[in-house]
Design a protein around this motif. Sequence first.
Motif, PDB file in Angstrom:
ATOM      1  N   ALA A   1      36.449  37.611  22.027  1.00 19.15           N
ATOM      2  CA  ALA A   1      36.213  38.144  23.374  1.00 19.15           C
ATOM      3  C   ALA A   1      37.378  37.805  24.303  1.00 19.15           C
ATOM      4  CB  ALA A   1      34.911  37.600  23.937  1.00 19.15           C
ATOM      5  N   ALA A   2      37.906  36.599  24.208  1.00 16.66           N
ATOM      6  CA  ALA A   2      39.045  36.207  25.039  1.00 16.66           C
ATOM      7  C   ALA A   2      40.283  37.027  24.678  1.00 16.66           C
ATOM      8  CB  ALA A   2      39.329  34.716  24.880  1.00 16.66           C
ATOM      9  N   GLN A   3      40.484  37.253  23.379  1.00 14.51           N
ATOM     10  CA  GLN A   3      41.618  38.079  22.955  1.00 14.51           C
ATOM     11  C   GLN A   3      41.482  39.504  23.482  1.00 14.51           C
ATOM     12  OE1 GLN A   3      41.188  37.552  18.722  1.00 14.51           O
ATOM     13  NE2 GLN A   3      42.673  35.884  18.636  1.00 14.51           N
ATOM     14  N   GLU A   4      40.265  40.041  23.427  1.00 11.04           N
ATOM     15  CA  GLU A   4      40.051  41.413  23.893  1.00 11.04           C
ATOM     16  C   GLU A   4      40.165  41.511  25.411  1.00 11.04           C
ATOM     17  OE1 GLU A   4      40.048  44.062  22.021  1.00 11.04           O
ATOM     18  OE2 GLU A   4      40.234  42.770  20.264  1.00 11.04           O
ATOM     19  N   SER A   5      39.763  40.467  26.134  1.00 11.22           N
ATOM     20  CA  SER A   5      39.944  40.458  27.597  1.00 11.22           C
ATOM     21  C   SER A   5      41.424  40.492  27.940  1.00 11.22           C
ATOM     22  CB  SER A   5      39.305  39.217  28.212  1.00 11.22           C
ATOM     23  OG  SER A   5      37.918  39.267  28.104  1.00 11.22           O
ATOM     24  N   TYR A   6      42.193  39.722  27.206  1.00  9.75           N
ATOM     25  CA  TYR A   6      43.640  39.711  27.427  1.00  9.75           C
ATOM     26  C   TYR A   6      44.234  41.083  27.108  1.00  9.75           C
ATOM     27  CZ  TYR A   6      48.396  37.883  27.458  1.00  9.75           C
ATOM     28  OH  TYR A   6      49.704  37.659  27.757  1.00  9.75           O
ATOM     29  N   ARG A   7      43.802  41.662  26.005  1.00  5.30           N
ATOM     30  CA  ARG A   7      44.293  42.995  25.613  1.00  5.30           C
ATOM     31  C   ARG A   7      43.872  44.052  26.636  1.00  5.30           C
ATOM     32  NH1 ARG A   7      48.082  45.949  23.828  1.00  5.30           N
ATOM     33  NH2 ARG A   7      47.447  47.718  22.618  1.00  5.30           N
ATOM     34  N   ALA A   8      42.658  43.939  27.148  1.00  2.67           N
ATOM     35  CA  ALA A   8      42.194  44.894  28.167  1.00  2.67           C
ATOM     36  C   ALA A   8      43.059  44.807  29.421  1.00  2.67           C
ATOM     37  CB  ALA A   8      40.732  44.636  28.509  1.00  2.67           C
ATOM     38  N   ALA A   9      43.436  43.593  29.807  1.00  2.10           N
ATOM     39  CA  ALA A   9      44.314  43.425  30.970  1.00  2.10           C
ATOM     40  C   ALA A   9      45.679  44.066  30.705  1.00  2.10           C
ATOM     41  CB  ALA A   9      44.475  41.945  31.309  1.00  2.10           C
ATOM     42  N   GLU A  10      46.188  43.894  29.477  1.00  2.00           N
ATOM     43  CA  GLU A  10      47.464  44.534  29.125  1.00  2.00           C
ATOM     44  C   GLU A  10      47.354  46.051  29.189  1.00  2.00           C
ATOM     45  OE1 GLU A  10      49.828  41.688  25.988  1.00  2.00           O
ATOM     46  OE2 GLU A  10      48.272  42.989  25.189  1.00  2.00           O
ATOM     47  N   LEU A  11      46.281  46.597  28.612  1.00  2.00           N
ATOM     48  CA  LEU A  11      46.117  48.052  28.588  1.00  2.00           C
ATOM     49  C   LEU A  11      45.911  48.621  29.989  1.00  2.00           C
ATOM     50  CD1 LEU A  11      43.941  48.475  25.378  1.00  2.00           C
ATOM     51  CD2 LEU A  11      46.374  48.974  25.666  1.00  2.00           C
ATOM     52  N   THR A  12      45.206  47.886  30.839  1.00  2.00           N
ATOM     53  CA  THR A  12      45.027  48.316  32.224  1.00  2.00           C
ATOM     54  C   THR A  12      46.375  48.368  32.937  1.00  2.00           C
ATOM     55  OG1 THR A  12      42.799  47.379  32.287  1.00  2.00           O
ATOM     56  CG2 THR A  12      43.882  47.759  34.407  1.00  2.00           C
ATOM     57  N   LEU A  13      47.205  47.363  32.678  1.00  2.10           N
ATOM     58  CA  LEU A  13      48.538  47.344  33.271  1.00  2.10           C
ATOM     59  C   LEU A  13      49.371  48.524  32.770  1.00  2.10           C
ATOM     60  CD1 LEU A  13      50.725  45.968  34.970  1.00  2.10           C
ATOM     61  CD2 LEU A  13      51.313  44.648  32.943  1.00  2.10           C
ATOM     62  N   VAL A  14      49.328  48.793  31.473  1.00  2.66           N
ATOM     63  CA  VAL A  14      50.085  49.911  30.901  1.00  2.66           C
ATOM     64  C   VAL A  14      49.611  51.228  31.515  1.00  2.66           C
ATOM     65  CG1 VAL A  14      50.503  51.225  28.787  1.00  2.66           C
ATOM     66  CG2 VAL A  14      50.686  48.728  28.761  1.00  2.66           C
ATOM     67  N   LEU A  15      48.295  51.393  31.637  1.00  2.00           N
ATOM     68  CA  LEU A  15      47.758  52.606  32.248  1.00  2.00           C
ATOM     69  C   LEU A  15      48.242  52.749  33.689  1.00  2.00           C
ATOM     70  CD1 LEU A  15      45.890  55.088  32.190  1.00  2.00           C
ATOM     71  CD2 LEU A  15      44.042  53.566  32.931  1.00  2.00           C
ATOM     72  N   ASP A  16      48.219  51.665  34.424  1.00  2.00           N
ATOM     73  CA  ASP A  16      48.667  51.692  35.823  1.00  2.00           C
ATOM     74  C   ASP A  16      50.142  52.075  35.911  1.00  2.00           C
ATOM     75  OD1 ASP A  16      48.308  51.320  38.634  1.00  2.00           O
ATOM     76  OD2 ASP A  16      49.288  49.359  38.452  1.00  2.00           O
ATOM     77  N   VAL A  17      50.981  51.489  35.051  1.00  2.00           N
ATOM     78  CA  VAL A  17      52.411  51.805  35.062  1.00  2.00           C
ATOM     79  C   VAL A  17      52.628  53.276  34.716  1.00  2.00           C
ATOM     80  CG1 VAL A  17      54.609  51.381  33.867  1.00  2.00           C
ATOM     81  CG2 VAL A  17      53.203  49.464  34.599  1.00  2.00           C
TER      82      VAL A  17
END
Length: 185
Positions: free
Chosen positions: A105-121
């Motif tokens: 779950a912690a790994q996926e939370s970190y990955r979700a934050a990365e993907l959200t950032l990529v989407l925003d960029v």
Amino acid sequence: VAFAEQLTLEECVNIALHKNASILTPGLKINLSQAEQGVWDAWGKLLPAVNWNIDYQFFDPKFFDARIGAFTSSRYSTSFDMRQTLFDGFANIFTLRRSYQDRRAAQESYRAAELTLVLDVKTRYFTLLKNQKLVDVQKDAVERAKEQLKTVQSRYDLGSASMSEVLKAKVQIGTERLADRKSVV
């Protein structure tokens, strides 16, 4: 107008992932680290517990030690203890499984934050490209309006167009210039 360095979408994403504060927040990394530690702790509960203690005590010289039959002024002791839980109702097994799930779950939370950032960029990058194209379209519209004014003015000079048409063409240029200025801002 000074032009900034042009970056590709991939370069923008890489810069954001390496320098963005929302990914580098201690909270996400701490959660990931704690989840990893939780897995090790859960494995540790399945292993035997071993304790070794050494103790030194100083007593008054009048202390009588019954074991040796003499007075002694100090006493040393050591102890060794080993415990192993044979059965706890599978609690340790379930704790281990939960720790693996917490880590995931912690790994996926970190990955979700990365993907959200990529989407925003990517969203901002494509919005920038769209706005640049809109500016080009508005500049073309101003040029077309100028050409239309020249055409109408020529027709007016020849007597085949009215003053009203010339004024309409001038208004159209003003409208297009105003739209062009708004698109730049």
